[in-house]
Design an enzyme around this catalytic site. Structure first.
Site, PDB file in Angstrom:
ATOM      1  N   SER A  63     -10.365  -6.596   9.688  1.00  0.00           N
ATOM      2  CA  SER A  63     -11.546  -5.900   9.211  1.00  0.00           C
ATOM      3  C   SER A  63     -12.341  -6.929   8.413  1.00  0.00           C
ATOM      4  CB  SER A  63     -11.105  -4.737   8.325  1.00  0.00           C
ATOM      5  OG  SER A  63     -12.191  -3.882   8.065  1.00  0.00           O
ATOM      6  N   ARG A  68       0.852  -1.200   0.000  1.00  0.00           N
ATOM      7  CA  ARG A  68       0.000   0.000   0.000  1.00  0.00           C
ATOM      8  C   ARG A  68       0.877   1.235   0.000  1.00  0.00           C
ATOM      9  NH1 ARG A  68      -4.896  -1.931   4.104  1.00  0.00           N
ATOM     10  NH2 ARG A  68      -5.233  -3.900   3.001  1.00  0.00           N
ATOM     11  N   GLU A 101      -6.636  -1.542  15.233  1.00  0.00           N
ATOM     12  CA  GLU A 101      -7.187  -2.461  14.235  1.00  0.00           C
ATOM     13  C   GLU A 101      -6.195  -3.567  13.850  1.00  0.00           C
ATOM     14  OE1 GLU A 101      -8.575  -0.559  10.639  1.00  0.00           O
ATOM     15  OE2 GLU A 101      -8.508  -2.462   9.535  1.00  0.00           O
ATOM     16  N   ARG A 153       2.139   0.721  10.260  1.00  0.00           N
ATOM     17  CA  ARG A 153       1.710   1.146   8.930  1.00  0.00           C
ATOM     18  C   ARG A 153       2.887   1.112   7.962  1.00  0.00           C
ATOM     19  NH1 ARG A 153      -2.942   3.758   7.761  1.00  0.00           N
ATOM     20  NH2 ARG A 153      -3.251   4.098   9.983  1.00  0.00           N
ATOM     21  N   ARG A 180       0.878  -6.790  12.365  1.00  0.00           N
ATOM     22  CA  ARG A 180       0.278  -6.215  13.565  1.00  0.00           C
ATOM     23  C   ARG A 180       0.104  -7.261  14.666  1.00  0.00           C
ATOM     24  NH1 ARG A 180      -4.046  -1.555  11.486  1.00  0.00           N
ATOM     25  NH2 ARG A 180      -2.452  -0.318  10.371  1.00  0.00           N
TER      26      ARG A 180
END
Length: 427
Positions: free
Chosen positions: A354, A264, A351, A279, A392
Site C-alpha cells: 500500500s 497489529r 493486497e 493476517r 504475504r
RNA sequence: GGAGAGGUGGCAGAGUGGUUGAAUGUACCGGUCUCGAAAACCGGAAAGGUCGCAAGGCCUUCGAGGGUUCGAAUCCCUCCCUCUCCGCCA
C-alpha cells in the site's frame, strides 16, 4: 491534521471534500468553538500584555528606588482574571486540537470517488497468472506438507494469528527481506535504517495511529513514563525520525528503507483470513519512506510505487495496481495505490503493498519541516509504501511456484540468497 | 538498580528573579574589499500562535508539567531524557 487556517477560511469546501470519504465534518461545531477561542484568546493576550508592561514598570520603579506597593497591588488584582482566562483558553485550545486530530485527510483531486473496495480503480495488470496442470493448494496446506510451517505450535507459544516456520521455508522468509533491502538500497537510492519497535505515544500521534485507532495497537505499560506501543508498521518509527526537525532543503527527498516486524491487534477482524499467514498479529515488512518537498511528493509517490513493483517483477509474480477510492483510503492518506498479488489458491488478487502520499497531514502533526527556498520553515510531505510485506510475499511465492508434488521452486532472484537451493521440499 | 552531574537558539556556550527572546562564538544569508576567492570589516537572521489588506502589533516558548511571585531561563515540586561511576546483563 488539516491546516486550521483552511478550516477557518473555507470550511464548507473542506466539508464537501471530506464528505466523499465519507466523513461528516461538524462545521457548525468547529465554527462555534473557534469563535469562542478567538474571543478568549484575544482577551487573554490583552491581559497578558497588561501584566507584562506593569511588571516591567515595577522593575523600573524599583530600579529608581521608588515605592512600588501601589503598582504591585494593582498588578496583583489583574492577575486574578488572567489566571482564570488562561485556564479557559488552554481548555478551548485542547478541544480545537482534539477536534482536528479526529478529522481525516482530504483526498487528492485525482482520487476516484467511491464507497468501498468495489469502487477502486484498476490501473494495470502485470504478468499472467500461471495455469496449473493440477489443483493448486494454498500456502497453509503446502507448508504443512513440507513440515515447515506450523500454526499449532505458534498457538501454543502465543495464541492464534502467529506462525512458526522452520528450515528452508524460514530461510526463504529471511531471503525475501534481504533481497528487498538489497534492491532498494543498491538500485533505488534508499538508506537502510534500523529503528525501535516500541515507540511512544507522540510518535503514534505523529503518523496518525493515535488517538483514533488505539484498539488496533498492542501497548506495553511502563509505570510513570506512560506506555510503549509495538509498531504496527515501520512507517511509524521511520517517519517520526523527522518529527520536530527542520530538514535542510538540499537533503530532500530523504529516502529510507526499513525491515521490521509489525504488530497489529487485528481487533474487529474476527473471522477474516483466519487461515494461514495472510493476517497475523506479527509479520515482517520492508517499508519505504520518503520525506519530500511538497511540490515533488506526487512524483515521489509514482516512483515509490514503481520501486515496490520492481520487487514483484523480479520475483515474477503476477500483480495488479489499483487506486483506492475516497471511501477505501486510510485516515491519513491523500492518495493511495494498492498493489495486489495473484494468489492461485484464492483465485484472487490480494493486497501485498500500500503506497500513500500523506501530503502535510502527518508533517503537521509531527512539526516535520524543511527550510524552503526563502529560508522559511515549511511542512514537508511524507510518503510511504510496503516494498513489500514479507509474509504475504512468502505466501505468494509458495502458491505461485508450487509443483504438483507439493514442493516449491525457488524464484531465480532468490536463489543466491538460498545458497543456490532450487526447490524447497519436505524435510 | 545505587551514587553524582546536567538539559538554554542550526551547533557550541554565558546567564543575575526585573527593558534577556536571551551575551559571546560558530555556521548561515546580504554587502564592502578583490580579476575572482579567502581573510577582514559592516549588516541581517529563532520558532509557534494570533490580529491585520499591508506595514506591523500583541501573546507564547530556555527538556515536560505543576507551584511561588507584581514579574521566573533564573527559586520550589513531580516527571522525562542525557552523561559519568558502581552493580547487573545480550
Amino acid at each position: 491534521m488539516l491546516d486550521p487556517q483552511l478550516l477557518r477560511s473555507d470550511i464548507e469546501a473542506v466539508a464537501r471534500r471530506l464528505a466523499a470519504r465519507p466523513y461528516a465534518l461538524n462545521a457548525a461545531a468547529f465554527a462555534a468553538l473557534d469563535e469562542q477561542r478567538k474571543a478568549v484568546q484575544s482577551r487573554t493576550q490583552e491581559l497578558q500584555a497588561a501584566r507584562n508592561s506593569s511588571a516591567k514598570r515595577v522593575g523600573q520603579a524599583k530600579g529608581r528606588g521608588e515605592d512600588v506597593s501601589a503598582l504591585m497591588a494593582e498588578a496583583a488584582q489583574a492577575g486574578v482574571e488572567l489566571s482564570g482566562l488562561e485556564m479557559k483558553l488552554q481548555e478551548i485550545q485542547d478541544k480545537v486540537r482534539d477536534f482536528l486530530l479526529d478529522v481525516p485527510n482530504l483526498p487528492h483531486a485525482s482520487v476516484p470517488e467511491g464507497k468501498g473496495a468495489e469502487d477502486n480503480l484498476e490501473m494495470r495488470r502485470i504478468g499472467t497468472p500461471r495455469t496449473f496442470g493440477f489443483a493448486p493448494q494454498d500456502h497453509t496446506d503446502l507448508g504443512a506438507t513440507l513440515g515447515q510451517m506450523d500454526f499449532e505450535t505458534a498457538t501454543k507459544i502465543a495464541g492464534s494469528r502467529f506462525v512458526v516456520m522452520k528450515g528452508p521455508l524460514a530461510r526463504l522468509h529471511r531471503a525475501i527481506a534481504q533481497f528487498m533491502l538489497d534492491v532498494h538500497t543498491a538500485e533505488h537510492g534508499y538508506t537502510e535504517v534500523y529503528v525501535p519497535y516500541l515507540v511512544n505515544a507522540d510518535s503514534m500521534r505523529g503518523t496518525g495511529q493515535l488517538p483514533k485507532f488505539e484498539e488496533d495497537l498492542f501497548a506495553v505499560p511502563r509505570g510513570d513514563a506512560g506506555k510503549f506501543y509495538l509498531v504496527p508498521t515501520a512507517e511509524v518509527p521511520v517517519t517520526n525520525m523527522v518529527r520536530d526537525e527542520i530538514v535542510p532543503l538540499e537533503k530532500l527527498p530523504l529516502k529510507f528503507v526499513c525491515h521490521s516486524p509489525c504488530f497489529r491487534s487485528e481487533a474487529g477482524s474476527y473471522g477474516k483470513d483466519t487461515r494461514g499467514m495472510i493476517r497475523q498479529h506479527q509479520f515482517d515488512k520492508v517499508e519505504l519512506v520518503q520525506i519530500s518537498h511538497p511540490e515533488r511528493s506526487y512524483e515521489g509517490l509514482e516512483a515509490l510505487l514503481g520501486h515496490a513493483e520492481t520487487i514483484l517483477k523480479r520475483l515474477e509474480l503476477p500483480y495488479r495496481v489499483i487506486t483506492l477510492c475516497t471511501g477505501d483510503m486510510g485516515f491519513s492518506a491523500a492518495k493511495t495505490y494498492d498493489i495486489e498479488v495473484w494468489l492461485p489458491a484464492q483465485n484472487a488478487y490480494r493486497e501485498i503493498s500500500s503506497c500513500s502520499n500523506f501530503e502535510a497531514f502527518q508533517a503537521r502533526r509531527m512539526q516535520a519541516r524543511f527550510r524552503n527556498e526563502k529560508g522559511r520553515p515549511e511542512l514537508v510531505h511524507t510518503l510511504n509504501g510496503s516494498g513489500l510485506a514479507v509474509g504475504r510475499t512468502l505466501v505468494a511465492i509458495m502458491e505461485n511456484y508450487q509443483q504438483a508434488d507439493g514442493s516449491i521452486e525457488v524464484p531465480a532472484a532468490l536463489k543466491p540468497y538460498m545458497g543456490g537451493l532450487e526447490f524447497i521440499r519436505a524435510s
